[in-house]
Design an enzyme around this catalytic site. Structure first.
Site, PDB file in Angstrom:
ATOM      1  N   GLY A   1      48.974  90.438  47.278  1.00 55.69           N
ATOM      2  CA  GLY A   1      48.563  91.773  47.726  1.00 55.69           C
ATOM      3  C   GLY A   1      49.512  92.903  47.386  1.00 55.69           C
ATOM      4  O   GLY A   1      49.893  93.097  46.240  1.00 55.69           O
ATOM      5  N   GLY A   2      49.870  93.638  48.423  1.00 54.71           N
ATOM      6  CA  GLY A   2      50.691  94.835  48.257  1.00 54.71           C
ATOM      7  C   GLY A   2      52.073  94.574  47.689  1.00 54.71           C
ATOM      8  O   GLY A   2      52.731  95.493  47.209  1.00 54.71           O
TER       9      GLY A   2
ATOM     10  N   HIS B   1      48.259 107.894  53.349  1.00 54.38           N
ATOM     11  CA  HIS B   1      47.602 106.641  53.756  1.00 54.38           C
ATOM     12  C   HIS B   1      46.330 107.020  54.519  1.00 54.38           C
ATOM     13  O   HIS B   1      46.270 106.899  55.730  1.00 54.38           O
ATOM     14  CB  HIS B   1      48.597 105.862  54.630  1.00 54.38           C
ATOM     15  CG  HIS B   1      48.136 104.513  55.053  1.00 54.38           C
ATOM     16  ND1 HIS B   1      48.551 103.923  56.226  1.00 54.38           N
ATOM     17  CD2 HIS B   1      47.316 103.624  54.460  1.00 54.38           C
ATOM     18  CE1 HIS B   1      47.988 102.729  56.336  1.00 54.38           C
ATOM     19  NE2 HIS B   1      47.239 102.528  55.281  1.00 54.38           N
TER      20      HIS B   1
ATOM     21  N   ALA C   1      44.808  98.128  61.802  1.00 53.67           N
ATOM     22  CA  ALA C   1      44.062  97.592  62.964  1.00 53.67           C
ATOM     23  C   ALA C   1      43.471  98.683  63.851  1.00 53.67           C
ATOM     24  O   ALA C   1      43.248  98.476  65.029  1.00 53.67           O
ATOM     25  CB  ALA C   1      44.940  96.657  63.794  1.00 53.67           C
ATOM     26  N   CYS C   2      43.248  99.866  63.273  1.00 57.43           N
ATOM     27  CA  CYS C   2      42.600 100.941  64.041  1.00 57.43           C
ATOM     28  C   CYS C   2      41.246 101.324  63.465  1.00 57.43           C
ATOM     29  O   CYS C   2      40.680 102.352  63.833  1.00 57.43           O
ATOM     30  CB  CYS C   2      43.510 102.167  64.110  1.00 57.43           C
ATOM     31  SG  CYS C   2      44.990 101.911  65.098  1.00 57.43           S
ATOM     32  N   GLY C   3      40.742 100.537  62.518  1.00 59.60           N
ATOM     33  CA  GLY C   3      39.367 100.738  62.057  1.00 59.60           C
ATOM     34  C   GLY C   3      39.189 101.757  60.950  1.00 59.60           C
ATOM     35  O   GLY C   3      38.184 102.451  60.897  1.00 59.60           O
TER      36      GLY C   3
ATOM     37  N   ASP D   1      41.458 103.951  51.873  1.00 62.73           N
ATOM     38  CA  ASP D   1      42.857 103.622  52.187  1.00 62.73           C
ATOM     39  C   ASP D   1      43.874 104.688  51.786  1.00 62.73           C
ATOM     40  O   ASP D   1      44.844 104.897  52.496  1.00 62.73           O
ATOM     41  CB  ASP D   1      43.229 102.298  51.515  1.00 62.73           C
ATOM     42  CG  ASP D   1      44.523 101.704  52.044  1.00 62.73           C
ATOM     43  OD1 ASP D   1      44.751 101.760  53.272  1.00 62.73           O
ATOM     44  OD2 ASP D   1      45.323 101.181  51.250  1.00 62.73           O
TER      45      ASP D   1
ATOM     46  N   ALA E   1      43.730  87.619  55.688  1.00 59.96           N
ATOM     47  CA  ALA E   1      42.908  87.253  54.525  1.00 59.96           C
ATOM     48  C   ALA E   1      42.274  88.515  53.942  1.00 59.96           C
ATOM     49  O   ALA E   1      41.946  89.443  54.682  1.00 59.96           O
ATOM     50  CB  ALA E   1      41.830  86.260  54.942  1.00 59.96           C
TER      51      ALA E   1
ATOM     52  N   ASN F   1      31.129 106.593  66.762  1.00 57.75           N
ATOM     53  CA  ASN F   1      32.182 107.558  66.424  1.00 57.75           C
ATOM     54  C   ASN F   1      31.617 108.750  65.649  1.00 57.75           C
ATOM     55  O   ASN F   1      32.256 109.800  65.558  1.00 57.75           O
ATOM     56  CB  ASN F   1      33.303 106.880  65.632  1.00 57.75           C
ATOM     57  CG  ASN F   1      34.039 105.848  66.474  1.00 57.75           C
ATOM     58  OD1 ASN F   1      34.016 105.906  67.707  1.00 57.75           O
ATOM     59  ND2 ASN F   1      34.691 104.889  65.829  1.00 57.75           N
TER      60      ASN F   1
END
Length: 607
Positions: free
Chosen positions: A223-224, A251, A274-276, A298, A389, A519
């Site tokens: 990945g990164g 970001h 992890a904030c959607g 992203d 993953a 939202n």
């Protein structure tokens, strides 16, 4: 396929500096052969087939998941390694207190000195030269890089994640600027030595040289750490380029929001992991007649245009998303994007040669092969897919990708959203009073580390602008850069800045706001504010929607719940404000004076 690097006629570029650098790295790393990637479909297929032969890739069911592959990494090589990520600026002060600094001369010695880890690191392997463009080719907002790697997995992934290959070399010409990115798995093969499906090294370095615009990555194929166009270039190096050149590398997702009547608006939004973020970028609105389209999920590169507005591009060409938690009910558009042409890493395999992960379906399969290759059943007691993953997929496959997602001019940003995962204190949505107040909100982005006692603020993990792991220079200077870019601009044309929080919990520890598609109701209020049509009420922390201005029609939300989400408790906010000085003091004299002004104004408003 391997080309003799020394014969210029076989090299697909006349860029002398590039050719000499490639020769230099080949001499240092000593690969068996050198391949210049052309980015063609045929090359992608050939490299993918090679990866299947090596055992790195497994071809998935061609009917269920056409042209798609499964890969399982080494269990020690599964995520970004923040403690092995270095900013090697000339001065330690320029890296700042939130980055790991190493002296550039010392780091170069570790890499290329007599005992350097890159010396001979590609022995027995092929060296791939991967020219890539971040952003649409030919755009003034885009920038080029060349990654040298000994990983075919990286070469094929870069074709999905960036514009890659011969067209980039053509654009580069004979003297164009490019960021230099060197990557090795750190797993040389001696003659006759058998390879493993996922080579890597237990020692890892992900190092950035901001002044010379270089990235050197050693020991990880994941990945990164290995796809150096992503966080390494598009954020860490690009943030330094942006500081020097007067733009912003962020970001952030970018989405297009269209009301039933009226003009579309473009919104950028920054949230910690992890904030959607991806869920918001691909939102399915529940508000009738409104549509959301995706520009990016992203990263956003943003520059001011001649008309004084801020224009953004998505510098990436693909999505590199976290698989677990992505499902029909949380992100149907992501699921539709993954129909084919995808690479899945560290997910679980079904018995009929497809993929699965936690949260993908309502029902868990009775039997799977987990990401470590073991038999798995729901009774196993371990996750079937690794929590980090990933899927790699072309952005063009997203069913709601906006037609202008590759517009070289970019799209004009009307609003910028910040947000974290806050169970307490922070209302559903807050509009900043002005740009500098918005920068103050961005500087204070935080998520709760610990569950808070009732009415108390929990221990906070600060993540300013959601850039903490990705800022390539001193975070205090970075905040100052946000203040500076707007100084000479027409304030009326600047994007309005908002802080959102989908994660408030009640006394029972339950989320009060339903989130996900709902939202869109908050986005609707924001657009109506931009158009001067929606009511807001001034509070000490910013402007909140009036109870009537937020569209809650058809929502199972009581009046007391709505009050809870839209109330500023002064006492709790005095506690909240009391935490700010410690945070701003982290950056010492690098903290811009304007943020201290905002802090003092907040304290005064709270009384």
């Amino acid at each position: 396929m391997a080309r003799d690097i020394a014969a210029p006629s076989s090299v697909p570029t006349q860029h002398k500096e590039l050719i000499s650098w490639v020769n230099e790295i080949a001499e240092l790393t000593q690969p068996d052969s050198v391949v210049w990637c052309d980015g063609s479909e045929a090359e992608y297929e050939r490299l993918s087939e090679e990866l299947v032969r090596k055992g790195t890739f497994r071809k998935l069911d061609p009917i269920k998941r056409p042209n798609s592959y499964y890969a399982a990494s080494d269990p020690t090589d599964v995520a970004r390694v923040e403690d092995r990520t270095f900013i090697c600026s000339e001065k330690e002060e320029d890296a700042g207190p939130t980055n790991h600094w190493k002296d550039p001369a010392e780091m170069r010695e570790i890499f290329a000195g007599e005992q350097g880890v890159f010396r001979g690191s590609m022995r027995g392997r092929t060296m791939y030269v991967v020219p890539f463009c971040m952003g649409p080719l030919g755009s003034d907002l885009s920038a080029i890089g060349v990654e040298i790697t000994d990983s075919a997995y990286v070469a094929v992934s870069m074709r999905t994640m960036t514009r890659m290959g011969q067209p980039v070399l053509d654009e580069l010409g004979t003297d164009g600027f490019f960021v230099r990115a060197v990557h090795t798995l750190g797993a040389p093969l001696e003659a006759g030595e058998a390879d493993v499906p996922w080579p890597c090294n237990s020692t890892k370095y992900i190092s950035h040289f901001p002044e010379s615009r270089e990235i050197w990555s050693y020991g990880s194929g994941y990945g990164g750490n290995a796809l150096l166009g992503k966080k390494c270039y598009a954020l860490r190096i690009a943030s330094v380029m942006a500081r020097d050149e007067g733009w912003l590398a962020e970001h952030m997702l970018i989405l297009k929001l269209t009301p039933p009547q009226g003009e579309s608006k473009y919104v950028a939004a920054a949230f910690p992991s992890a904030c959607g973020k991806t869920n918001l970028a691909m939102l399915e609105p529940t508000v009738g007649g409104w549509t959301v389209e995706t520009i990016g999920d992203d990263i956003a590169w943003m520059r001011f245009g001649e008309d004084g507005r801020l224009y953004a591009i998505n510098p990436e060409a693909g999505f590199f998303g976290v698989a677990p938690g992505t499902g029909e009910h949380t992100n149907a558009n992501a699921m539709k994007t993954l129909w084919g042409n995808s690479v899945f890493t560290n997910v679980a395999l079904t018995d009929d040669n497809d993929i699965w992960w936690e949260g993908m379906t309502e029902e868990t399969p009775a039997h799977l092969t987990d990401w470590k290759g073991n038999d798995w059943t729901p009774e196993s007691g371990t996750p079937a897919a690794h929590p980090n993953a990933r899927f790699t997929v072309p952005a063009s496959q997203c069913p709601i990708i906006a037609p202008e997602w590759e517009d070289p001019k970019g799209v004009p940003i009307s609003a910028i959203l910040f947000g974290g995962r806050r169970a307490t204190a922070v209302p559903l949505v807050t509009e900043s009073f002005d740009w500098n107040h918005g920068v103050f909100l961005g500087a204070n982005v935080a998520s709760e580390k610990t569950a808070a006692a009732e009415g108390k603020v929990g221990e906070l993990r600060r993540d300013p602008f959601a850039m903490l792991p990705f800022c390539g220079y001193n975070m205090g200077d970075y905040m100052g850069h946000w203040v500076d870019v707007a100084k000479d601009k027409d304030q009326a044309k600047l994007p309005k800045i908002y802080y959102v929080n989908w994660f408030r919990k009640n006394d029972e520890g339950k989320f009060v706001w339903p989130g996900f598609g709902e939202n869109s109701r908050v986005l609707k209020w924001i657009v109506e504010r931009l158009e001067g049509r929606a009511e807001g009420v001034e509070t000490p922390i910013g402007i909140l929607p009036t109870r009537e201005a937020l569209d809650t029609a058809g929502l199972d939300l009581s009046a007391s719940d709505l009050d809870f989400l839209l109330t500023v408790d002064k006492e709790v906010w005095r506690e909240e404000a009391a935490l700010v000085p410690e945070h701003l003091n982290t950056f010492g004299e690098h903290t811009p004076k304007e943020l201290w002004d905002e802090y003092r104004a907040l304290v005064q408003r709270l009384g």
